[in-house]
Design an enzyme around this catalytic site. Structure first.
Site, PDB file in Angstrom:
ATOM      1  N   ARG A   1     -92.540  14.133 -23.405  1.00 52.37           N
ATOM      2  CA  ARG A   1     -93.888  13.716 -23.000  1.00 52.37           C
ATOM      3  C   ARG A   1     -93.826  13.009 -21.631  1.00 52.37           C
ATOM      4  NH1 ARG A   1     -96.840   9.544 -21.139  1.00 52.37           N
ATOM      5  NH2 ARG A   1     -95.527   8.162 -22.364  1.00 52.37           N
ATOM      6  N   ASP A   2     -93.317  11.790 -21.593  1.00 57.82           N
ATOM      7  CA  ASP A   2     -93.318  11.034 -20.335  1.00 57.82           C
ATOM      8  C   ASP A   2     -92.409  11.700 -19.302  1.00 57.82           C
ATOM      9  OD1 ASP A   2     -94.310   9.029 -18.780  1.00 57.82           O
ATOM     10  OD2 ASP A   2     -92.952   7.484 -19.486  1.00 57.82           O
TER      11      ASP A   2
ATOM     12  N   HIS B   1     -90.487  -0.209 -22.583  1.00 55.67           N
ATOM     13  CA  HIS B   1     -90.487   1.081 -21.870  1.00 55.67           C
ATOM     14  C   HIS B   1     -90.264   0.798 -20.389  1.00 55.67           C
ATOM     15  CE1 HIS B   1     -92.340   5.211 -21.192  1.00 55.67           C
ATOM     16  NE2 HIS B   1     -92.554   4.678 -20.016  1.00 55.67           N
TER      17      HIS B   1
ATOM     18  N   HIS C   1     -89.023   2.111 -16.400  1.00 59.84           N
ATOM     19  CA  HIS C   1     -88.766   3.156 -15.404  1.00 59.84           C
ATOM     20  C   HIS C   1     -87.790   2.605 -14.388  1.00 59.84           C
ATOM     21  CE1 HIS C   1     -91.735   6.411 -16.309  1.00 59.84           C
ATOM     22  NE2 HIS C   1     -92.189   5.467 -17.117  1.00 59.84           N
TER      23      HIS C   1
ATOM     24  N   CYS D   1     -95.362   9.260 -13.615  1.00 57.23           N
ATOM     25  CA  CYS D   1     -96.698   9.156 -14.210  1.00 57.23           C
ATOM     26  C   CYS D   1     -97.669   9.780 -13.228  1.00 57.23           C
ATOM     27  CB  CYS D   1     -97.076   7.699 -14.470  1.00 57.23           C
ATOM     28  SG  CYS D   1     -98.784   7.499 -15.039  1.00 57.23           S
TER      29      CYS D   1
ATOM     30  N   ASN E   1     -87.901   7.700 -16.132  1.00 58.58           N
ATOM     31  CA  ASN E   1     -87.635   6.739 -17.204  1.00 58.58           C
ATOM     32  C   ASN E   1     -86.158   6.390 -17.161  1.00 58.58           C
ATOM     33  OD1 ASN E   1     -90.174   6.755 -19.118  1.00 58.58           O
ATOM     34  ND2 ASN E   1     -89.848   8.853 -18.478  1.00 58.58           N
TER      35      ASN E   1
HETATM   36 MG    MG Z   1     -93.713   5.912 -18.629  1.00 53.29          MG
END
Ligand code: MG
Length: 304
Positions: A13-14, A205, A207, A238, A247
């Site tokens: 996803r990310d 989370h 990055h 993003c 990430n």
């Molecule tokens: Mg993210």
């Protein structure tokens, strides 16, 4: 200090959402299956967002349909509003991940809601997930800084966490969406947020935009975070956060934690292999270092 940390793989996803070239549903499923094979038990499989805004996620339903449910596996669908929650619930995902954003500008760009509205919507998504027999969690995005508004007052994040805790999500996460945070900030914010969310577990989370991602992850572990997000290869970005890059890489994180005596349940060799497979799929070098340097000590057969 915790000797076990759970890793949520967010690559499908990310990791992929910002890729301009559309990855086939089949390859997304293959990535997810590789993550599961190396020990991942919670995984963001897709986001249920407007396909006009995030074309890479247009096949969310198809991806979920292609990944069989199994005991102990939590497939997470990211959702930003009620419509997305309805779509996610209509699939078999076990968990819905909602997003509340710490600043108005980013919140409006990312999901068309003010920051306050995003908290209310996230609480509603958690309620929808629960009444459908799924779990629901909330990520506080831009918790360490905003690409548009700059510094974020930690008191704002703490107030959001307190309000979100009332909805009883399965966990609350602090996200450094643009990769601007540093370890001292992580230590401080985790401590303050933990003080207002009671027994709700905390996830983080990060990055690696400014190369502080793994240091932040370690600071979070020391401060009592029990779950970390990462993506194989360090893929990511993003679409609505300019200059946000990858990430933290799953393989690099597994190495760091394992060598520090923290169990993740993930197989390092499997993570390196999966990262290399993903490198081949993307057709370019990905940020992860372990796939280049290899583990230490090297497997006996690989020593010169
Ligand atoms: Mg993210």
């Amino acid at each position: 200090m915790t000797k076990r940390i759970e890793i949520v793989e967010v690559g499908p996803r990310d990791g992929l959402q910002n890729e301009p070239e559309i990855i086939s549903t089949e390859n997304k499923i293959a990535l997810i299956e590789r993550a599961i094979a190396l020990g991942v038990r919670r995984i963001e499989v897709a986001s249920f967002v407007n396909p006009k805004r995030v074309p890479q996620m247009a096949d969310a339903e198809g991806v979920v349909a292609g990944v069989a449910p199994r005991a102990g596996l939590t497939r997470i669908g990211l959702v930003l509003n009620q419509r997305g929650a309805e779509r996610a619930i209509a699939t078999g995902v076990e968990e819905l991940g909602a997003v509340a954003v710490a600043t108005d500008t980013f919140s409006i760009r990312n999901q068309g809601q003010s920051s306050d509205e995003s908290v209310g919507v996230a609480a509603e998504i958690v309620a929808m997930a629960k009444s459908a027999g799924r779990s629901g969690q909330v990520t506080i995005s831009a918790a360490f800084g905003c690409p548009f508004e700059g510094e974020v007052d930690p008191a704002r994040v703490v107030a959001m966490a307190a309000r979100l805790a009332e909805a009883r999500p399965r966990e609350i996460a602090l996200a450094d969406t643009i990769g601007c945070g540093v370890p001292a900030q992580v230590t401080d914010l985790v401590r303050r947020v933990r003080a207002v969310i009671g027994d709700i577990p905390l996830r983080a989370h990060f990055h690696n935009t400014r190369n502080t991602g793994l240091a932040n992850a370690w600071a979070a572990v020391e401060a009592g975070v029990v779950t970390l997000d990462s993506s194989l290869g360090g893929l990511g970005g993003c679409p609505f956060a300019p200059k946000a890059t990858g990430n933290i890489p799953t393989e690099d994180l597994v190495y760091l934690l394992a060598r520090s005596g923290v169990e993740t349940g993930l197989d390092l060799g499997g993570a390196i292999d999966a990262g290399q497979w993903l490198t081949g799929l993307m057709g370019r070098q990905l940020p992860a270092m372990l796939s280049r340097a290899g583990p230490f000590p090297a497997p006996v057969a690989a020593r010169a």
